[in-house]
Design a protein around this motif. Structure first.
Motif, mmCIF file in Angstrom:
data_model
loop_
_atom_site.group_PDB
_atom_site.id
_atom_site.type_symbol
_atom_site.label_atom_id
_atom_site.label_comp_id
_atom_site.label_asym_id
_atom_site.label_seq_id
_atom_site.Cartn_x
_atom_site.Cartn_y
_atom_site.Cartn_z
ATOM 1 N N ASP A 382 0.800 -1.222 0.000
ATOM 2 C CA ASP A 382 0.000 0.000 0.000
ATOM 3 C C ASP A 382 0.834 1.273 0.000
ATOM 4 O O ASP A 382 0.301 2.371 0.084
ATOM 5 C CB ASP A 382 -0.925 0.009 1.219
ATOM 6 C CG ASP A 382 -0.146 -0.163 2.516
ATOM 7 O OD1 ASP A 382 1.038 -0.549 2.431
ATOM 8 O OD2 ASP A 382 -0.715 0.102 3.588
ATOM 9 N N GLU A 383 2.160 1.181 -0.075
ATOM 10 C CA GLU A 383 2.993 2.370 -0.117
ATOM 11 C C GLU A 383 4.304 2.069 -0.852
ATOM 12 O O GLU A 383 4.688 0.922 -1.009
ATOM 13 C CB GLU A 383 3.276 2.890 1.292
ATOM 14 C CG GLU A 383 3.955 1.873 2.196
ATOM 15 C CD GLU A 383 4.193 2.440 3.588
ATOM 16 O OE1 GLU A 383 4.590 3.618 3.686
ATOM 17 O OE2 GLU A 383 3.973 1.709 4.563
ATOM 18 N N VAL A 384 4.960 3.146 -1.283
ATOM 19 C CA VAL A 384 6.204 3.035 -2.040
ATOM 20 C C VAL A 384 7.288 3.802 -1.290
ATOM 21 O O VAL A 384 7.065 4.931 -0.838
ATOM 22 C CB VAL A 384 6.038 3.592 -3.467
ATOM 23 C CG1 VAL A 384 7.366 3.570 -4.201
ATOM 24 C CG2 VAL A 384 4.994 2.793 -4.229
ATOM 25 N N ILE A 385 8.450 3.197 -1.151
ATOM 26 C CA ILE A 385 9.570 3.839 -0.471
ATOM 27 C C ILE A 385 10.367 4.652 -1.493
ATOM 28 O O ILE A 385 10.857 4.108 -2.484
ATOM 29 C CB ILE A 385 10.470 2.784 0.197
ATOM 30 C CG1 ILE A 385 9.658 1.895 1.141
ATOM 31 C CG2 ILE A 385 11.603 3.457 0.962
ATOM 32 C CD1 ILE A 385 10.449 0.755 1.744
ATOM 33 N N ARG A 386 10.499 5.929 -1.229
ATOM 34 C CA ARG A 386 11.239 6.847 -2.132
ATOM 35 C C ARG A 386 12.714 6.835 -1.739
ATOM 36 O O ARG A 386 13.065 7.126 -0.587
ATOM 37 C CB ARG A 386 10.659 8.255 -2.032
ATOM 38 C CG ARG A 386 9.197 8.344 -2.492
ATOM 39 C CD ARG A 386 8.548 9.647 -2.066
ATOM 40 N NE ARG A 386 9.261 10.801 -2.556
ATOM 41 C CZ ARG A 386 9.128 11.329 -3.776
ATOM 42 N NH1 ARG A 386 8.253 10.786 -4.625
ATOM 43 N NH2 ARG A 386 9.809 12.384 -4.156
ATOM 44 N N LEU A 387 13.575 6.502 -2.714
ATOM 45 C CA LEU A 387 14.997 6.309 -2.450
ATOM 46 C C LEU A 387 15.842 7.356 -3.144
ATOM 47 O O LEU A 387 15.531 7.794 -4.274
ATOM 48 C CB LEU A 387 15.444 4.921 -2.918
ATOM 49 C CG LEU A 387 14.708 3.699 -2.337
ATOM 50 C CD1 LEU A 387 15.214 2.436 -3.011
ATOM 51 C CD2 LEU A 387 14.904 3.613 -0.839
ATOM 52 N N LEU A 388 16.936 7.727 -2.469
ATOM 53 C CA LEU A 388 17.978 8.556 -3.078
ATOM 54 C C LEU A 388 19.281 7.783 -3.010
ATOM 55 O O LEU A 388 19.685 7.335 -1.929
ATOM 56 C CB LEU A 388 18.116 9.887 -2.335
ATOM 57 C CG LEU A 388 19.313 10.756 -2.749
ATOM 58 C CD1 LEU A 388 19.191 11.205 -4.213
ATOM 59 C CD2 LEU A 388 19.458 11.962 -1.830
ATOM 60 N N ILE A 389 19.938 7.595 -4.165
ATOM 61 C CA ILE A 389 21.190 6.838 -4.230
ATOM 62 C C ILE A 389 22.340 7.820 -4.361
ATOM 63 O O ILE A 389 22.351 8.673 -5.272
ATOM 64 C CB ILE A 389 21.181 5.859 -5.420
ATOM 65 C CG1 ILE A 389 20.051 4.834 -5.253
ATOM 66 C CG2 ILE A 389 22.523 5.136 -5.529
ATOM 67 C CD1 ILE A 389 19.883 3.908 -6.440
ATOM 68 N N VAL A 390 23.332 7.707 -3.460
ATOM 69 C CA VAL A 390 24.477 8.615 -3.449
ATOM 70 C C VAL A 390 25.742 7.795 -3.612
ATOM 71 O O VAL A 390 26.100 7.000 -2.717
ATOM 72 C CB VAL A 390 24.529 9.437 -2.142
ATOM 73 C CG1 VAL A 390 25.654 10.460 -2.213
ATOM 74 C CG2 VAL A 390 23.200 10.115 -1.875
ATOM 75 N N ASP A 391 26.429 7.963 -4.769
ATOM 76 C CA ASP A 391 27.672 7.244 -5.041
ATOM 77 C C ASP A 391 28.432 8.014 -6.100
ATOM 78 O O ASP A 391 27.836 8.571 -7.031
ATOM 79 C CB ASP A 391 27.385 5.811 -5.515
ATOM 80 C CG ASP A 391 28.597 4.913 -5.376
ATOM 81 O OD1 ASP A 391 29.574 5.115 -6.136
ATOM 82 O OD2 ASP A 391 28.581 4.023 -4.511
ATOM 83 N N ASP A 392 29.757 8.060 -5.987
ATOM 84 C CA ASP A 392 30.548 8.846 -6.940
ATOM 85 C C ASP A 392 30.797 8.098 -8.251
ATOM 86 O O ASP A 392 31.296 8.697 -9.204
ATOM 87 C CB ASP A 392 31.884 9.246 -6.310
ATOM 88 C CG ASP A 392 32.733 8.038 -5.926
ATOM 89 O OD1 ASP A 392 32.134 6.989 -5.598
ATOM 90 O OD2 ASP A 392 33.974 8.133 -5.965
ATOM 91 N N GLN A 393 30.436 6.816 -8.319
ATOM 92 C CA GLN A 393 30.653 6.061 -9.547
ATOM 93 C C GLN A 393 29.335 5.924 -10.312
ATOM 94 O O GLN A 393 28.374 5.327 -9.796
ATOM 95 C CB GLN A 393 31.215 4.671 -9.234
ATOM 96 C CG GLN A 393 32.564 4.706 -8.521
ATOM 97 C CD GLN A 393 33.138 3.329 -8.277
ATOM 98 O OE1 GLN A 393 32.952 2.428 -9.091
ATOM 99 N NE2 GLN A 393 33.839 3.164 -7.168
#
Length: 601
Positions: A382-393
């Motif tokens: 019933d819900e969606v997890i909002r993700l932020l990906i942080v990587d220098d590559q």
């Protein structure tokens, strides 16, 4: 244990000895009635004496073999001495008693029961009855005693064989389960290796070929690119097919079915009663959770029979909204001083890896209760997890997005290449969870995590790095990060761990956690010499303190459960956890420690 329960546990040799005793006593009683005219005592008195000589030693045998030997020699021997004073041939009536004395001379009691039976009683008979065939009488009694002792050795051998047979049955069952677990774990390891190597390589090839498409202008080049892409996609589909084939049948079964199957097999081999109870509606679980519950039940069943000598085991499986609990209660002997063995440590480690816990409550005479609790880890419908990906590559960022967006409840809303850009995207995209690398240009992951937590405390931060640095890991966790994982983690486990952290859990890679605990223990030993503990040191929850207060008032666990509207097993679980935190073994020590710490008024 009452008389009826004792008789129910008899073997064939116990019934043989009872029949032998009945036949001997009945024959003597009939003979006494036929010759009562020549007997000085009243018939009723002699019959009463014979009933006592039959029943009292037999009842004493149910309590202790030493009591039996003494009463048999006193009552039966005394009766024979009286009868031989009237009828010298009556010594033959002592032969059944001599046989039974030899059969029941356990340990080293034959050292005194033998001389008394073979030498002392015949001597007394000779003195009282003037028996002329003293040597023959002694040979008869000695021979019967020797036959009885041989029968005793046969019984001892049979008992030891039964014990060995039962232990072998349990051992065979345990080895069978170990083999099954080993095969399942080997399949799991191999599937991970294939997924992380071949599968990852195919994914990299596909993504790399897609990036070349804008640079190809000729039709032949695009056709060749499409052909390579199709070949790579076909290859990765084949790899996935092999991975599914490697899954063991145990992993494909529902949890309840696999646990019931394990219980039925154990019941058939170990000859114990295993009863199942289920609460709540079953829902799908990751295979790591299934394996943890399976291993926990296997170890608990084995310990209940091997160490607890249990005959009845009750298994309860509770499916609740946020967690699943497995309780294994046995009716064994229990123990006052419980020590974690290799199997239990393995159970606790499996549960810890899934952010769960295993607790054991045991007391002498009350059996053992093993509780394994794991949080629910499934996709959120019933819900969606909002993700932020942080990587220098860039390649890592794109790969993570491709992997995670394959799950319905995970959505990548932004990609950042350094800490400064991560802070900007947190303001723009409002992610709910940030996957953060540590080694970043301009602003590292630790500094970025601190600023994100200061500005948006509700955003969960999960560190995903390559390095295993304990100092760095401690600094990250102090900065407010909610988890610390290594990039070598299997993608499916990464998705499950993201859900766990999103729900409020704290997660640390297993290998890193061992290193952190070792470091913290060393630091603790160096800094805390004789420092008295407080409630903060013990880290007791309000519920655990409440239960300790009720325990200090002398209330039993069932009464506490009724008072707090909890199950008996839940109260025991809270109490066991509190005892573990206080470093005590029982309720008396817990009350004393709680009084010293100021928990109790």
């Amino acid at each position: 244990m009452d008389l009826f329960e004792t008789v129910k546990q008899w073997f064939w040799y116990d019934w043989i000895m009872l029949m032998f005793r009945l036949i001997g006593s009945t024959s003597l009683m009939i003979t006494t009635v036929n010759f009562h005219a020549d007997i000085t005592l009243p018939l009723w008195a002699l019959i009463f004496w014979q009933i006592i000589a039959f029943s009292v030693p037999w009842l004493c045998l149910l309590l202790n073999y030493k009591y039996y030997l003494l009463t048999e020699i006193i009552f039966s021997g005394g009766l024979i001495l009286y009868l031989t004073s009237l009828f010298p041939e009556a010594y033959l009536a002592f032969l059944p008693s001599a046989f039974l004395i030899a059969v029941n001379s356990a340990h080293k009691s034959y050292r005194w029961s033998g001389p008394v039976t073979i030498l002392l009683i015949p001597t007394l008979i000779k003195v009282l009855s003037h028996q002329s065939d003293y040597l023959i009488m002694m040979i008869h009694i000695g021979l019967v005693y020797a036959i009885g002792f041989a029968f005793h050795l046969l019984v001892v051998n049979h008992r030891q064989s039964e014990v060995i047979r039962e232990q072998n049955t349990v051992l065979e069952q345990y080895l069978s389960q170990i083999e099954r677990i080993t095969l399942a774990e080997e399949r799991n390891r191999l599937s991970k290796d294939l997924h992380d190597t071949v599968g990852h390589s195919y994914t990299s090839i596909i993504m790399g070929l897609e990036t070349l498409r804008p640079e190809l202008s000729m039709e032949a080049g695009e056709q060749k690119l499409d052909s390579l892409l199709n070949l790579a996609r076909k290859g990765i589909d084949e790899v996935r097919g092999y991975l599914h084939q490697l899954e063991s049948p145990q992993e494909t079964l529902p949890l309840l079915h696999s646990l019931q199957q394990l219980g039925e097999e154990f019941q058939a081999h170990a000859k114990v009663s295993v009863r199942f109870r289920t609460f709540g509606e079953e829902y799908p679980l990751p295979k790591q959770a299934k394996m943890a519950f399976f291993r926990c039940l296997q170890e608990s069943l084995t310990n209940a029979v091997r160490h607890g000598q249990s005959t009845e085991i009750t298994v309860s499986l509770q499916f609740e909204q946020r967690h699943i609990r497995l309780e294994v209660q046995d009716n064994g002997i229990g123990t006052e001083k419980w020590q974690d063995g290799f199997g239990l440590n393995a159970m606790k480690e499996r549960a810890m890896n899934l952010q769960g816990q295993v607790s054991v409550y045991t007391k002498h005479g009350e059996g053992t209760l093993v509780t394994c609790t794991l949080p629910r880890q499934v996709e959120l419908s019933d819900e969606v997890i909002r993700l932020l990906i942080v990587d220098d590559q860039p390649f890592i960022r794109e790969s993570l997005r491709t992997i995670l967006e394959g799950h319905r409840d995970l959505q990548v809303v932004g990609l950042a290449e350094d800490g400064e850009q991560a802070i900007e995207l947190c303001e723009q995209c409002q992610p709910q969870l940030v996957l953060m690398d540590l080694d970043l240009p301009h602003m590292d992951g630790i500094s970025a995590s601190k600023k994100i937590k200061q500005t948006w405390p509700h955003i969960r931060i999960l560190i995903l790095t390559t390095f295993q640095d304990t100092e760095q890991a401690l600094e990250v966790l102090r900065s407010g990060a909610d988890g610390y994982l290594l990039k070598s983690i299997e993608p499916r486990e990464l998705a499950e761990n993201i859900r766990l952290v999103y729900r409020g859990g704290t997660l640390i890679d297993q290998e890193m956690s061992h290193k952190l605990f070792e470091k913290l223990e060393m630091d603790k030993n160096e800094t805390e010499l004789l420092k008295p503990k407080t409630t903060e040191n013990y880290d007791l929850t309000p519920r655990e303190i409440e239960i300790l207060q009720l325990v200090s008032k002398g209330l039993r666990y069932k009464t506490i459960a009724s008072k707090l509207y909890l199950s008996d097993g839940t109260v025991r679980n809270y109490a066991s956890t509190a005892y573990l935190k206080l470093g005590v073994r029982n309720r008396e020590e817990a009350i004393q420690k709680a009084l010293e710490a100021g928990f109790l008024s």
